[in-house]
Motif scaffolding. Structure first.
Motif, short mmCIF file in Angstrom:
data_model
loop_
_atom_site.label_atom_id
_atom_site.label_comp_id
_atom_site.label_asym_id
_atom_site.label_seq_id
_atom_site.Cartn_x
_atom_site.Cartn_y
_atom_site.Cartn_z
N ARG A 1 0.83 -1.21 0.00
CA ARG A 1 0.00 0.00 0.00
C ARG A 1 0.87 1.26 0.00
NH1 ARG A 1 -5.40 -0.68 1.24
NH2 ARG A 1 -5.98 -2.79 1.93
N SER A 2 1.88 1.26 0.83
CA SER A 2 2.75 2.43 0.90
C SER A 2 3.43 2.71 -0.45
CB SER A 2 3.81 2.23 1.99
OG SER A 2 3.21 2.07 3.26
N TRP B 1 0.85 4.32 -2.82
CA TRP B 1 0.62 5.73 -2.51
C TRP B 1 1.84 6.58 -2.85
CZ3 TRP B 1 -3.50 8.60 -1.27
CH2 TRP B 1 -4.67 7.94 -0.91
N ASP C 1 -5.31 0.19 -11.82
CA ASP C 1 -4.64 -0.83 -11.00
C ASP C 1 -4.11 -1.97 -11.86
OD1 ASP C 1 -6.96 -3.25 -10.44
OD2 ASP C 1 -7.63 -1.31 -11.21
N THR D 1 -4.34 -6.02 -2.99
CA THR D 1 -3.95 -4.84 -2.22
C THR D 1 -3.73 -3.64 -3.13
OG1 THR D 1 -2.94 -6.26 -0.54
CG2 THR D 1 -2.30 -3.95 -0.54
N ASP E 1 -7.11 -2.34 -4.12
CA ASP E 1 -7.75 -1.63 -3.01
C ASP E 1 -7.11 -0.27 -2.78
OD1 ASP E 1 -9.80 -1.97 -0.89
OD2 ASP E 1 -8.09 -1.68 0.44
N ALA E 2 -5.79 -0.19 -2.86
CA ALA E 2 -5.11 1.08 -2.65
C ALA E 2 -5.40 2.06 -3.78
CB ALA E 2 -3.60 0.85 -2.54
N ASP F 1 -8.68 3.60 -3.14
CA ASP F 1 -8.59 4.66 -2.13
C ASP F 1 -8.06 5.96 -2.74
OD1 ASP F 1 -9.51 2.96 -0.21
OD2 ASP F 1 -7.53 2.43 0.55
N ASN G 1 0.10 6.21 3.26
CA ASN G 1 -0.53 5.00 3.77
C ASN G 1 -0.21 4.82 5.25
OD1 ASN G 1 -1.73 2.31 3.80
ND2 ASN G 1 0.38 1.62 3.98
N THR H 1 -2.06 2.18 6.79
CA THR H 1 -2.76 0.91 7.00
C THR H 1 -1.78 -0.24 6.89
OG1 THR H 1 -4.79 1.84 6.07
CG2 THR H 1 -4.65 -0.55 6.22
#
Length: 410
Positions: free
Chosen positions: A31-32, A35, A50, A76, A79-80, A83, A140, A142
């Motif tokens: 995730r990081s 982002w 994605d 993941t 999902d990121a 977001d 991120n 999370t």
């Protein structure tokens, strides 16, 4: 609005929880990375999806550094990116407002709105400035979540009726089995959140499933009653008991101070310009009004107080001092004749008290006749005319129940 159901793990093995926590930590790095690379104007703003991100990472070998299974980091990434897209959409709302403030030209607004929707704002200086202003690079935070695709897990019930959820771990073909606190098997994509040694399994509810297959009526019913019948009825019963206690306590306090209680007839149905359905009238009349009427009747009978019902028509719309109609706004009543602002409920209560001795307005006098009587009285007050009804019976009633709203010729 999507409705989410949550199932919880029960007595989860500490070793399993540690394995899940390690997997969530590694996916947090995914995730990081998303982002960091794409959470800006140059990322998603360039139309990147994605799927294209996954293809890039597969081509350049970025995925190898995550040390997780392919389906785990791909979900993941999806999902990121979702977001980031939501964050971008929120920024666009502020930019649209800025466009509306900048120009009134319909053609120019349409041009900028189209460029904003197509993520083609880099060539427009105004849009580029506004996007940089309202869309800041996110970060991120999370590191405790695992997203599992619908075809990558399965559920089973053991001999004791306990439901188990099996999801992929860090090693291929090795599943982690989680005992759940529910007998309803989760469906769709799962989001596992790890908190304090326990796993929360968030999944789509029946409402979302019904909406996807077109049964919107069922989806609406589920959303409206998502608490469940037993829990909702328990809450409603507690509320009814609390309100009943408050009403009976207040009525006892009134009877302690007064031997005669003057009240409006609370057994009548609600009236108004808009005709309400029978079910709504029944619910309104049978709830607080009904409890108040029951409390007044029971307490007054048991304690020997007199309960007098009066006609309450226009008691909240007329001034108790001069009898003229005024304006009510919320809890304040404005008398345009006296120039005084009264507390609306106090003003109405005084009018109800005075109505007990009114010789012209009986309990069942129609409301339109009550309005005409009140208007005639104010007209006589302005012209200083004597009261027309001077029959012996009426005169006797006025002597027994003086009415502040009527003015005699003296």
């Amino acid at each position: 609005m999507k409705v989410t159901r949550i199932a919880y793990s029960v007595r989860l093995n500490p070793g399993k929880y540690a394995a899940l926590a390690e997997q969530a930590r590694r996916l947090g790095r995914v995730r990081s990375e998303v982002w960091q690379r794409y959470g800006s104007v140059a990322g998603v703003g360039s139309g990147l999806t994605d799927r294209r991100v996954r293809d890039r990472w597969l081509a350049d070998g970025t995925h190898v550094h995550f040390a997780v299974l392919a389906n785990a980091w791909k979900e993941t990434v999806r999902d990121a990116m979702a977001d980031i897209a939501a964050n971008l959409a929120a920024a666009k709302v502020a930019v649209r407002r800025a466009i509306n403030r900048r120009t009134n030209d319909p053609a120019e607004r349409k041009r900028m709105f189209t460029a904003l929707k197509a993520d083609d704002w880099a060539s427009d200086p105004f849009l580029a400035r506004q996007m940089r202003k309202h869309w800041k690079r996110g970060f991120n935070r999370t590191h405790d979540q695992i997203v599992v695709r619908a075809d990558k897990y399965h559920t089973a019930v053991d001999g004791r009726g306990r439901l188990w959820l099996a999801i992929p771990g860090l090693e291929p073909r090795k599943l982690i089995r989680i005992p759940l606190s529910t007998t309803v098997a989760p469906t769709g994509t799962l989001r596992l959140i790890l908190r304090g040694g326990r796993v929360e399994v968030h999944h789509r509810s029946i409402a979302n499933t019904a909406a996807l297959r077109g049964d919107h009526a069922k989806a609406h019913r589920v959303k409206a009653n998502n608490l469940g019948i037993v829990k909702r009825e328990r809450q409603a019963a507690r509320h009814r008991a609390r309100v009943r206690t408050e009403i009976f306590t207040a009525v006892h306090e009134v009877v302690d101070k007064a031997a005669t209680v003057i009240a409006e007839d609370l057994t009548k149905r609600f009236t108004g310009r808009k005709q309400l359905p029978k079910n709504i009238n029944r619910r309104l009349a049978a709830w607080t009004k009904g409890v108040t009427a029951e409390a007044l009747k029971n307490v007054s009978e048991r304690r020997g107080s007199a309960l007098v019902h009066v006609n309450a028509a226009y008691t909240s719309q007329a001034c108790h001092r001069c009898g003229r109609f005024g304006r009510r706004g919320g809890d304040r009543f404005h008398c345009t004749s006296c120039g005084v602002v009264w507390q609306a409920d106090v003003n109405a209560a005084i009018n109800i008290l005075q109505r007990a001795g009114d010789p012209d307005i009986a309990l069942h006098t129609p409301h339109h006749k009550v309005k005409q009587i009140l208007q005639d009285r104010t007209d006589r007050h302005r012209t200083r005319l004597p009261v027309q009804d001077s029959s012996p019976a009426t005169t006797g009633r006025r002597a027994n129940y003086p009415n502040r709203s009527t003015v005699s010729d003296k």
